[in-house]
Structures are given as C-alpha cells and as structure tokens.
Design a protein around this motif. Structure first.
Motif, PDB file in Angstrom:
ATOM      1  N   PRO A  11       0.830  -1.203   0.000  1.00  0.00           N
ATOM      2  CA  PRO A  11       0.000   0.000   0.000  1.00  0.00           C
ATOM      3  C   PRO A  11       0.869   1.259   0.000  1.00  0.00           C
ATOM      4  N   ILE A  24      -5.467   8.174   7.794  1.00  0.00           N
ATOM      5  CA  ILE A  24      -4.166   7.557   7.572  1.00  0.00           C
ATOM      6  C   ILE A  24      -3.140   8.632   7.213  1.00  0.00           C
ATOM      7  N   PHE A  39      -4.028   3.655  10.103  1.00  0.00           N
ATOM      8  CA  PHE A  39      -2.633   3.635   9.643  1.00  0.00           C
ATOM      9  C   PHE A  39      -1.987   2.285   9.946  1.00  0.00           C
ATOM     10  N   CYS A  40      -2.181   1.819  11.185  1.00  0.00           N
ATOM     11  CA  CYS A  40      -1.622   0.507  11.546  1.00  0.00           C
ATOM     12  C   CYS A  40      -2.372  -0.599  10.823  1.00  0.00           C
ATOM     13  N   VAL A  79      -3.900  -0.695   7.946  1.00  0.00           N
ATOM     14  CA  VAL A  79      -3.617  -0.891   6.523  1.00  0.00           C
ATOM     15  C   VAL A  79      -2.185  -1.378   6.319  1.00  0.00           C
ATOM     16  N   SER A  80      -1.319  -1.172   7.304  1.00  0.00           N
ATOM     17  CA  SER A  80       0.060  -1.636   7.135  1.00  0.00           C
ATOM     18  C   SER A  80       0.126  -3.159   7.129  1.00  0.00           C
TER      19      SER A  80
END
Lengths: 399, 174
Positions: free
Chosen positions: A45, A397, A365-366, A368-369
């Motif tokens: 991503p 994000i 943010f976390c 999607v990581s």
C-alpha cells in the motif's frame, strides 16, 4: 512485424497498480500488487495522497481551534475524534467534565460509531457486488446525521465538545429523535443481516479470506474490529473506561479465525451493542450543568447565560476568546475506542495557548500496514474484500 | 495503578539503561539512551512479568533548543497485563547510529518511515526507509519547528535552468 511471443507477458511476475483513483480503495489509496497468475504475491500500500499535515497545523491553533482539525481527519466518525482530543486536553488541564456532559458525549460517540459502521457495511457490500445493502445503510445513516445535526448544527464535523463539557445543552427534539431511532434500528440490523450473513455468495467471498492470527495482529498493532476479529478481546471502552463508559452494560464481540467474515460479524454485533449503550445513556442522563465552569473557571468556557448576565462570566468569555486556554506544562496521553480501532492523542503543552505537539495515533494507519500480510496467497479479487474489511479511511491515515 | 508495577520491575532489572522516569498525569514515561534502547525494549517485550507485545505508537517531537533535538517516543503496550509505558529517547537529526525496532515489532516499520519523513531521523537497519506521507522528492522535513507552516518557493528560489524543470515528465504511461 510483431511475433506471437511479443504478446506474451511474464505471468509469474506481473505487477498491477490499483489506485489512487479506484472505487474499491475507499479514497486515494494506491496498492501496487505483484501477481503470479491471479494470486497475490505481494501487495504494497502506498499512502500519502491526502496528506495535509494536520499535526503541524494544530501547533498553530489554540486548543479549541485545533479541535476542528480532529474531526476532519476521520470524517465519518467526527464526534469520536473530537472526544479523544478533548479528553486529552482535559487530562492536560486536570479538568473533569460533568456527568451530564459525559453521557451526552457517549451518546454522540456511539451514534457516530453506528453511522461509521453503516458506511463501512454499505461500501464493503458494494465492493463485493451486493448493491442493495448500500441504499439501506445510507437510509439509516441519514437518520443519525439528522440527529447529530439537530444537536450540533453540523452533520459530519460536529466539534461540539468543549473542555469541561459541551457547547450547548441537549434539548427535547434531540431526545425525541434519538428515541425514535432506537426504536426502529434493531429491526433494520436484522434486515441487513438477512441479506448477507447466511448468504452463500457472501460466505464464499469472505470466509477464510484475509486471515490474520492473533499474534500477528498484535505485532502489527492492529486494534478495533480487526484485532477483535482475530479473537483478542481488546476494547479500550472496557479495559480503560473513559467518559462514563464504566456505567453502561455492553458486550465486546470477538471472532475466532480472524478472516473477513469474522470482522463483518464483529462490526454487526458492535452496532447492536452501541445501540444498547445509547439507549442506556439516553434514559439515564443525569440532571445538572453541561459545563463544569464552577469547578474549573480557569479552563472552562462560561455558559452563554452566565457570560451575558454576570461581569465575571463576561470577562472570562472575553479572555477565553482572545487568549484561549493555557494548560500547564506537561504531557498527556488518552486513547479511546474509535470505530476503526484505538485512537490515541498524545498532547504536549509548553504552557502557552498553542499545543507544542499534537500526536494522533491513527488506527487505520496501523491496520492498513498489515494489508500485505493479509492478502498474501489470495486472489486479486480478494484484495478488494480484504481492503473493505479493514475499513480504512484515508483522511485519517494521511492526516 | 498496574503500570507502576511494570515500572518497578524495569527499574529493578534495567536500572543502568534508564536516565530518568516521569509519572505526571497518570502516564509512565521512561527516558533512555539510544545505545540502550534496543536492550530495554527487548527486555520489556520478552520478560514474562511485563510482556509488552504491542508497539502501539512511535513518533517524534522536535525541541530545537536542545543539542539532541529529536525526541522519539515509543508507546509500548501489553495486551495481557494492560500496562502502557512511554519510552523516550533523544537523538540528533543526523545521528548515524539511531537503532531501528523493525526486528522486534512489525508495526515499527511504517511508524519509523513516518518519523523519517516528518523529522529526518534515519533509522539504522530499517529495511525500507523512504518517505511515506510526503512525495519522494519533497524538500525538508515538515514537523521540524524551523519548517514554516506555509512554505512556497519564491520566484528567485526557483531554478528555471535546472535540467528537466519545464520539460514534460515521462511517467511511463506513453
């Protein structure tokens, strides 16, 4: 001339770019996918297309002006973001809101959770081909936005909370509308579930897709439904109750395998639990002030009536508008349960009217990581399903 | 509070790694040095009494008046015991040996890229240290205190003679 072999492509190492403008990325997310045939080998991503440096902006705003930035980060659950920010500033100042204000905050935060989950459910179902769901979800979301608008004047970005309480007291119209909503909504959740939960196509697209184990989820710092779907009962509302959540009776639903279907079930159950919290809070709103001005006159805005009838109130309001509040030097961290996960605010004050540093711990943010981990070995079409189940929001994000 | 138990354990065993502790506002903050950071965090993760299994957050703060102006704050959380401790570590911006935690926590990967992007601190041993929020060719690190809020290059600053300034760029889509 071209030979036949010129048209052959390397299928084992085929790279596809998805986004940033693509409907199933729910915003401006770009995913670079390396494929082997139709199987995903690697999905990277790429974020940052919506970066507006809100953390920097907050350093140039007074504490109450910065509140308006926070609901623009996660714009489908604005009240929830405001709540986290205001709680962090209150912790910095040592202020505690009145019980009445805390209850209203809970009502707004939980209504926002339902509306956010409705947006998620609608778009997630559209991604997988169930178009009807979207219309039903947005029909009920409209009711919630109406309720929020009745009270705060804004539909998605309320900025309604103040240090020590609320901007206004609640009124009859708000209570009546919320009661109506509580009455009709349980039936609607059953309707949504009737369309999807036991649907064979839905099963095929979501069962055993995008599995992430409990250990991996913790390692990637996933929170919210993504972590609970993997089976860990981690909900900030239960573990570290904030803003009167300890008064309410509700369950924390969990899944067990951690696939897309589990995350779906967790969110559907969460809507029911949120509704339960809203109805408990609405029926038990304590009487009293909505702003805690009497206890903390240094940090809390005087209620309008006081400001217009007493001299001290007028001076206080003027100072509040001209200078803003000045929390003592120090640092404070507050985390709350956002619809997407644990939303944390780390505020650092240097004693001036502007935050020295506002750090937002963004849940998406976390989440999607971990996309690469979840999609490895699945088909490209499952990437869309997994992306939908993470429930990302790019405004948050990228900040 | 439960977290104070965790603090006492850390103080007992890892006293030499700790510069100072701070417990104001009900949060526990531990300051360490960059040489001892990995050792301290590893201990906190692996000790059976503590079990800090989640790196919940990692971010930087800029204090331009200090010689070691970047303060990196690690938000460590234990899902089993509900402990939360903030580990602080100070560094210069151009520090060559600032350790990366990517080998200990997976979530450190993106967070460290964010700190590099916004503050310019380079983490040694990071597998993929590139800008994450700003474009790759961005100039400067926005969250430093001496970076202006609104920055636009003036006409004098723009170098029209630079190679490729006004040329059409090839994005590979022709």
């Amino acid at each position: 001339m071209f030979e036949y072999k010129d048209f052959l492509i390397d299928v084992e190492n085929f790279v596809v770019n998805i986004g940033p403008q693509h409907p199933s990325t729910h915003g401006v997310l770009r995913v670079i996918v390396q494929l082997d045939g139709e199987t995903v080998v690697r999905a990277e991503p790429i974020i940052g297309y919506l970066h507006t440096s809100m953390e920097k902006y907050a350093e140039f705003r007074t504490y109450h002006q910065a509140e308006t930035i926070t609901d623009r980060m996660d714009y489908v659950s604005g009240a929830s973001n405001n709540l986290g920010y205001i709680l962090a500033v209150e912790k910095l100042c040592g202020v505690k809101a009145t019980k009445r204000a805390e209850y209203v905050r809970v009502i707004l935060a939980e209504l926002t959770r339902i509306s956010s989950h409705l947006v998620w459910l609608g778009t997630h179902a559209v991604d997988l081909g169930a178009l009807t769901e979207f219309l039903y979800c947005f029909r009920e979301r409209e009711l919630i936005l109406d309720i929020i608008e009745t009270l705060t004047g804004a539909r998605m970005t309320p900025s309604f909370f103040r240090v020590g309480g609320l901007a206004k007291d609640i009124h009859k119209d708000f209570v009546a509308k919320t009661r109506d909503f509580i009455k009709i909504f349980p039936e609607k959740i059953n309707q949504y579930e009737a369309l999807l939960t036991n649907n064979k196509i839905w099963f095929e697209r979501t069962k055993n897709v995008g599995i992430i184990s409990k250990e991996d989820a913790v390692d990637f710092a996933l929170t919210g439904p993504c972590l609970r779907g993997s089976g860990l009962k981690y909900d900030v509302r239960k573990i570290n109750p904030y803003s009167a959540y300890e008064d309410f009776d509700f369950d924390v639903p969990t899944g067990d395998t951690g696939d897309v279907y589990d995350r779906y079930i967790v969110r559907m159950e969460e809507m029911r639990q949120s509704l339960k919290i809203v109805s408990q809070a609405l029926e038990n709103i304590p009487e009293g002030e909505f702003l805690n001005y009497d206890t903390y006159p240094l940090y809390v805005i005087p209620p309008r009536k006081r400001a217009l009838t007493t001299m001290e109130g007028m001076i206080s309001l003027f100072k509040y508008g001209m200078e803003g509040i000045k929390p003592p030097k120090g640092e404070a961290y507050v985390s709350i349960e956002n619809p997407r996960g644990e939303l944390g605010y780390y505020m650092i004050s240097d004693g001036s009217a502007f935050p020295y540093r506002m750090r937002v711990r963004p849940p998406s943010f976390c989440n999607v990581s971990a996309l690469n981990k979840m999609t490895k070995g699945h088909l490209l079409a499952d990437l869309v399903s997994i992306l939908g189940s993470i429930d990302i929001l790019l405004g948050e994000i990228d900040r | 509070m439960e977290t104070f138990f965790a603090l006492s354990v850390i103080k007992d065993v890892m006293q030499r790694c700790i510069i100072s502790t701070d417990t104001s506002n009900d949060d526990v903050r531990v300051t360490t040095t960059k040489e001892n950071l990995v050792e301290l965090v590893k201990f906190m993760k692996e000790d059976s009494r503590l079990n800090f299994d989640m790196l919940s957050d990692l971010f930087g703060v800029d204090y331009p008046k200090r010689t070691e102006r970047i303060e990196v704050i690690y938000n460590l959380y234990s899902t089993k015991n509900n402990f939360r401790i903030f580990v602080k570590c100070q560094s210069k911006i151009d520090e060559p040996d600032y350790p990366s935690l990517t080998s200990i926590y997976e979530s450190a990967n993106w967070f460290e890229r964010e700190v590099y992007d916004l503050f310019g601190l380079k983490f040694k041993g990071h597998p993929h240290l590139e800008r994450i929020l700003n474009p790759e060719d961005w100039d400067g690190h926005p969250l430093l205190k001496d970076y202006p809020l609104r920055k636009r290059p003036s006409v004098e600053e723009l170098n029209f003679d630079a190679p490729g300034f006004l040329e059409e760029k090839d994005f590979g889509n022709k």
